[in-house]
Structure formats: C-alpha cells, structure tokens
Design a protein around this motif. Sequence first.
Motif, PDB file in Angstrom:
ATOM      1  N   GLN A 165      -6.466   0.756  -0.406  1.00 13.55           N
ATOM      2  CA  GLN A 165      -6.900   1.172  -1.750  1.00 13.55           C
ATOM      3  C   GLN A 165      -5.757   1.847  -2.503  1.00 13.55           C
ATOM      4  OE1 GLN A 165     -11.055   2.770  -2.243  1.00 13.55           O
ATOM      5  NE2 GLN A 165     -10.890   3.006  -0.031  1.00 13.55           N
ATOM      6  N   LEU A 166      -5.044   2.727  -1.817  1.00 12.27           N
ATOM      7  CA  LEU A 166      -3.960   3.456  -2.479  1.00 12.27           C
ATOM      8  C   LEU A 166      -2.837   2.517  -2.908  1.00 12.27           C
ATOM      9  CD1 LEU A 166      -3.654   6.721  -0.360  1.00 12.27           C
ATOM     10  CD2 LEU A 166      -5.154   6.222  -2.297  1.00 12.27           C
ATOM     11  N   ALA A 167      -2.582   1.489  -2.110  1.00  5.86           N
ATOM     12  CA  ALA A 167      -1.544   0.524  -2.474  1.00  5.86           C
ATOM     13  C   ALA A 167      -1.918  -0.228  -3.743  1.00  5.86           C
ATOM     14  CB  ALA A 167      -1.317  -0.458  -1.324  1.00  5.86           C
ATOM     15  N   GLU A 168      -3.209  -0.431  -3.962  1.00  2.00           N
ATOM     16  CA  GLU A 168      -3.674  -1.085  -5.181  1.00  2.00           C
ATOM     17  C   GLU A 168      -3.603  -0.146  -6.376  1.00  2.00           C
ATOM     18  OE1 GLU A 168      -4.860  -4.262  -5.832  1.00  2.00           O
ATOM     19  OE2 GLU A 168      -4.032  -4.762  -3.868  1.00  2.00           O
ATOM     20  N   ILE A 169      -3.757   1.158  -6.119  1.00  2.00           N
ATOM     21  CA  ILE A 169      -3.729   2.145  -7.199  1.00  2.00           C
ATOM     22  C   ILE A 169      -2.303   2.461  -7.619  1.00  2.00           C
ATOM     23  CG2 ILE A 169      -4.191   4.588  -7.736  1.00  2.00           C
ATOM     24  CD1 ILE A 169      -6.697   4.306  -5.929  1.00  2.00           C
ATOM     25  N   ASN A 170      -1.419   2.677  -6.641  1.00  2.00           N
ATOM     26  CA  ASN A 170      -0.045   3.070  -6.943  1.00  2.00           C
ATOM     27  C   ASN A 170       0.907   2.475  -5.900  1.00  2.00           C
ATOM     28  OD1 ASN A 170       2.400   4.292  -7.513  1.00  2.00           O
ATOM     29  ND2 ASN A 170       1.489   6.269  -8.005  1.00  2.00           N
ATOM     30  N   PRO A 171       1.562   1.361  -6.218  1.00  2.15           N
ATOM     31  CA  PRO A 171       2.451   0.712  -5.262  1.00  2.15           C
ATOM     32  C   PRO A 171       3.809   1.390  -5.118  1.00  2.15           C
ATOM     33  CG  PRO A 171       2.468  -0.483  -7.335  1.00  2.15           C
ATOM     34  CD  PRO A 171       1.452   0.603  -7.483  1.00  2.15           C
TER      35      PRO A 171
END
Length: 210
Positions: A89-95
């Motif tokens: 999820q975090l990778a989708e929010i802020n790569p």
Amino acid sequence: MSGVVEMDELESLMASRHADGVHSRMKAGKVAVAGVGGLGSHIAVMLARMGVGELLLVDFDAVEPSNLNRQHYTINHLGSLKTEAMRSQLAEINPFIEIRTRDIKITAQNAAEVFAGYDIVVEAFDNPEAKAELIESLLSAGDTKIVAASGMAGFGSANMITTRRRLKNLYICGDLESEADLGLMAPRVMACAGHQANMVVRLLMGLEEV
C-alpha cells in the motif's frame, strides 16, 4: 506528460502543499512503527503521505477479517502478512520512500537490535504488557524517542484523546483510560493514530513539546 517526466516531477508535486522546509526534514527522517494494526497501519500511511524517507514496519501477524473494522487493509489483504500488505500500500502511495520490514515478535531481548538506528519509534501494540516491555527496553537502551498510545477504545468523545509528554523521550497519545473491552472501532483508533503521526512529524521538525 510522459511517464518519465511524470515520475521526475511527481515527488515535488506530492510535497507541494507542505510548508517551506518540511519536505527536506521529512525526507531525512527514519521512523520505526512497532505494530501495523489498528494504530500502526494508519500511522504508516500518514507518514508515507508526509514523505518520511525511511519507514521500518515491524509485526508478526497476518491480516484477518476482524482487522477490517479499523485497520488500513482490505479484503484482498486477508491472509497476507501485515508488513507485506502495508508495504504494498505504501509503495502505491509514495514510491519515493524506503520501506523496510521485520516479521518478528518484539521482546525485551531483541527490541534494541530491531530498532537500532531509528531515532523515533512508534509504539502501536494491542497488548499492554508488550507496550510496557517495549517502552522500558527502548528507554533504557539509549536516546530513542518513543511515541506510544494508551486509551482509544469505544466511542466516547474524541476530544478526550490528547498527546502528553510523560518523560524526556516518551510521548503518550490517547485518553489513558479506555479499555479494549469497550470495543476497538475505527473513529477513535484513527483519531489516536493521527495524534501519534502528528507528534512524529513535530519531532522530525525539531519540535519536542506537544
């Protein structure tokens, strides 16, 4: 806008609503989140949206149906390790941030090693004994700043949830009273998570008072 140009500009566009100097401070930050359940999953998402440069996610549980009433997971995450479900999820929010994970149960014996190198540790456990053990271990191990939680159950007034500085390096968010047998529900859990994430941001900005 081409894909290359979009990625080159995306990070600055994501941070464009920050006040001057905030993005660079967040980018340099290293924060560990101990437990990525009801509190920790929302805290991790907020810190990722702030652009905190490195996040360490520590948990040993998998996502189960009872988590969905208050944790930042969906049906598609059921059965997945919470650390991996949150990482995706975090990778989708802020790569543009670094996400590390440890699938391990924290004890008094391993806490110092697991959180070595992190100036701020967010305590987001459900178990009172585990909370106390982690806080005691980190306070005795060095100068780590701890942002902990106590009391966010039920549906009492959210205005009772506050942030308090209890010791030089210990901050506690919550109402300090509500017991888990009142039920753990999204609104107050997320309100407390917001207090914890905001205190982390203040610390990263060099502001130590609540």
